[in-house]
Motif scaffolding. Structure first.
Motif: not given
Ligand code: ADP
Ligand code: MG
Length: 810
Positions: A324, A328, A332, A336, A340-341, A344
């Protein structure tokens, strides 16, 4: 006035003090020794404040090493006062705003690819610490770097800025690094799908409210959602009833308890529905009495859009596409969009944190050229003679590792190798072979040990093995007299000494080698990285061999010793019997003593290890002295000796020699016998107050027995009811398993004794779980080191991330 730099230095000192205290004032709070850390602090402060009064600090620095834990504890109290006084002085002048650019950045250690041009202000360029009150605004306009003082952020102000400062948050960047403690999923849920024990948010309408009075007032709101009910529950917060009367549409969040017909939510939050409330996954921060998670959350949210500017991408596109984007990820990890993100984002940040640490460590060696080392390959015949004289056959692992070492030593590239071998795996024989290879090639070999006892022991065994081969071995210790020392120094300088054994004394400036070809550090984990690198700057690029018995999990090894090749001595000499290990409480002492008697009757010897040297009123520990006396009473006919770190070198030497020769039955000691000591006839290790020791340390101590063919025993005396650590020790003798467990139980920082302070200030990474990311970081670190020019931004960012002080090396 010592300014911001000084504050940072004092802050580090404070943390190191906490670490040192936590570890029982054993001079281990910082890798390499707390006293050496103090030395570093002292010289930093003296640089910063030329005519400052640092006498207290100086005095403690000079004597710390020699004091008892009790005296050290008092000294730490003095140090705390010293810090307070300095902070007060600081406060009397107006404290300056904190600037991002003033973070300490190490310049001397410019690594590959780093221009040596200072890009950051040196201490002397830093504006004076005192500024007239009220000058902040004006200053802000005229300074090249705008301050990111939190005070000026929306919703902060001077009061909150102070509260934030108390938890170490001074800059916007600090806010980004204040990672959430956990997250709450606030996506709205149906009542029917709630599960007992989970955390959830539910929207509905208040249909009733009541207070149940008992010990505590329990407030209960009945909330209806499409014909189903859920109770919201609060303790002692009666205002809830007034604030959310019947008919109000609300969103309530909390932990679900569903044990009766209607589920309950033990609410942590309630809002009127429709009000702007964070939805989805919400961060929860560690809060203080006056600074709630909610407030921190909104402050962090306010700065999120600064991420791209603060965290520019440093990976080239071909590397970057696996992760990522950096900015970002920083956004996140706080807010978030999905689990999932979040995953990451965390991966990206762990990856970069570990990468930077690995690079910072590798850079410590950057000053050392790894070319033009002497080719050492002329010692074959000496080595063969040595092997022929050994009373045992080398293990396969020993042979393999020796070969690996010889291959390195034959190369002008210069060896940089770490040999990991569990206690008793026979590292000394490996080191001896390497020394002989160096000497046979016309160079000197040096071996540094962390304690005088161990250095002396090595000296004795090297002398015994090497004298017959015509080699001259000398030993250099801190406690030698000047005339002794001068004589030895001359022998080293003129090349009369072939092999030099010693303690830290070896790395002092006065030591000049004639032709140092090989520098070995034994029990590396007891030294700082800086110390091991100091020995290797002594000759002209000597080959470097590092031995450690602390089994370091691979992930940690890659991170901390990424600059070294690894050799594993993963096989024990034949005929060793597993050491029987038992936990005992005070009640078991008399049967233990009976057992000790039996063993002594058989001619065996015993170690009894105690945590502290002197009884102190507030620390309830059995002191070695006291135990020594009571054992003398219990075994009047046995020869019992006391050994501790505060004794003179000669005295220690005499006692160890007597124990070695079998003239002492019981050796009562502090942890000075922890590393390396080798007396194969000793079969019993009794550890008093075992719960006071770390797992790795216990494993080391236990490793003092089981070194010969006889069955050996280890007894862990402890009144602690249950201790996972002691259980682990009873279950296994595999050092690697123990280290993995230790890593799980205590985290990497404590494994290395540096939790509060140094090198393992990993904020996100968990080396016991993030193995894959550590490997990936390692791959990239290798590329960056090999082609520094292709990764200019990596170095820049690394500088910002880990400063010299951060990694605890002075
Ligand atoms: P450590 O790896 O803990 O430093 P040492 O080098 O002190 O271990 O060795 C422990 C003991 O094992 C010593 O007494 C040594 O002589 C002995 N030893 C070393 N190698 C072998 C071997 N291959 N076979 C039998 N005994 C060995
Ligand atoms: Mg050893």
């Amino acid at each position: 006035m010592i300014g911001n730099q000084g504050k940072i230095v004092l802050n580090h000192l404070q943390r190191a003090i906490a670490a040192e205290e936590k570890q029982g004032c054993c001079n281990t709070g910082v890798i390499g020794g707390f006293h050496l850390f103090l030395k570093g602090i002292l010289s930093r402060l003296e640089q910063l404040e030329k005519d400052g009064d640092f006498n207290v600090l100086k005095d403690i620095t000079n004597h710390y090493k020699d004091w008892s834990p009790l005296q050290r504890r008092q000294a730490l109290a003095h140090l705390r006062r010293f810090i307070e006084e300095h902070e007060e002085l600081e406060a009397q002048g107006q404290a300056p705003p904190v600037y991002d650019s003033l973070k300490p950045v190490n310049l001397e250690y410019g690594g590959p690819g780093i221009s040596k041009q200072p890009q950051q202000p040196k201490p002397s360029d830093i504006p004076p610490a005192s500024e007239p009150p009220g000058s902040d605004k004006k200053e802000r306009l005229t300074r090249p770097t705008p301050p990111r003082s939190l005070q000026f952020l929306k919703g902060v102000g001077p009061e909150r800025a102070k509260l934030l400062a108390q938890i170490g948050l001074h800059t916007v960047k600090d806010l980004f690094f204040y990672f959430p403690r956990r997250y709450e999923d606030r996506s709205l849920r149906r009542i029917g799908e709630l599960k007992d024990g989970e955390f959830a948010s539910v929207a509905g309408k208040v249909v009733a409210g009541q207070i149940a009075r008992g010990k505590m007032k329990v407030v209960k709101l009945s909330i209806e959602q499409d014909g189903r009910l859920v109770y919201g529950v609060w303790f002692n917060q009666t205002y809830i009833l007034k604030q959310f009367p019947v008919g109000t549409p609300v969103i309530v969040t909390g932990k679900v308890r569903w044990q009766q017909r209607v589920p309950e939510i033990q609410a942590t939050d309630i809002q009127k529905a429709g009000a702007a409330q964070p939805a989805g996954i919400v961060p929860v921060y560690s809060e203080t009495a006056r600074l709630s998670s909610k407030v921190i959350r909104s402050i962090v949210q306010g700065v999120l859009d600064q991420a791209p500017e603060l965290f520019p991408e440093f990976l080239p596109p071909e590397e970057g596409k696996r992760w990522v984007l950096r900015a970002q990820a920083y956004q996140e990890i706080h807010f978030p969009r999905s689990l999932h993100s979040l995953g990451q984002a965390r991966e990206r940040l762990v990856f970069e944190e570990v990468l930077f640490l690995q690079l910072a460590v590798a850079r410590l060696r950057a000053g050392v050229q790894r070319e033009n080392s002497p080719q050492l390959k002329g010692g074959e015949s000496l080595v063969q003679k040595f092997f022929a004289n050994l009373p045992f056959e080398l293990t396969h692992a020993q042979k393999r590792v020796i070969e690996e070492i010889f291959r390195d030593m034959a190369n002008t590239q210069g060896m940089a190798r770490l040999v990991q071998g569990d206690v008793g795996s026979g590292k000394t024989a490996v080191a001896m072979a390497a020394l002989l290879m160096a000497v046979g090639s016309g160079y000197q070999g040096a071996m540094m040990a962390p304690t005088e006892i161990l250095a002396l022991q090595h000296y004795q065994s090297l002398e015994a093995a090497f004298n017959p081969l015509g080699l001259h071995v000398v030993c250099l210790l801190g406690s030698q007299t000047k005339s002794e020392r001068d004589k030895i120094l001359a022998e080293i300088a003129y090349g009369k000494a072939h092999v030099i054994v010693g303690t830290h004394a070896l790395i002092q400036e006065s030591v000049q080698f004639h032709s140092l070809g090989l520098a070995i550090t034994d029990e590396q984990h007891r030294f700082g990285v800086k110390q091991r690198t100091s020995l290797q700057t002594k000759g002209e690029n000597p080959h470097v061999l590092v031995l450690t018995a602390t089994p370091i999990p691979r992930t940690l090894a890659l991170t901390l010793y990424g600059d070294l090749q690894l050799s594993a001595l993963d096989e024990m000499p034949q005929g060793r019997k597993p050491i029987m290990t038992r936990k005992l409480t005070e009640r078991g002492r008399s049967s233990l003593e009976k057992f000790m008697e039996e063993q002594m009757e058989k001619g065996r010897q015993i170690y009894v290890v105690c945590p502290l040297v002197e009884e102190s009123e507030n620390v309830d520990l059995i002191s070695a002295t006291e135990r020594f006396e009571s054992l003398q009473e219990r075994f009047p006919n046995r020869r019992i000796s006391l050994l501790h770190g505060r004794m003179k070198g000669v005295q220690k030497e005499e006692i160890m020699a007597a124990f070695q020769k079998g003239e002492v039955d019981i050796l009562v000691s502090t942890t000075v016998v922890e590393v390396g000591v080798n007396v194969p006839n000793a079969t019993v290790m009794v550890i008093e107050g075992a719960e006071r020791f770390g797992l790795a340390q216990l494993h080391q101590l236990r490793g003092r027995v089981g070194r010969g063919g006889e069955q050996s025993y280890c007894f862990l005396l402890s009144d602690a009811k249950s201790s996972r650590r002691l259980d682990v020790l009873c279950e296994t003798q595999d050092g690697f398993k123990i280290a993995e467990e230790d890593l799980k139980i205590r985290g990497a920082g404590e494994l290395l004794g540096t939790r509060q302070h140094g090198i393992m200030e990993l904020r996100l990474a968990d080396l016991s779980r993030d193995g894959r990311l550590v490997e990936q970081a390692y791959q990239l670190a290798q590329k960056v080191l090999a082609h520094p020019d292709s990764y200019p931004r990596v170095w820049q960012e690394c500088d910002q991330f880990f400063s010299l002080e951060d990694i605890g090396l002075h």
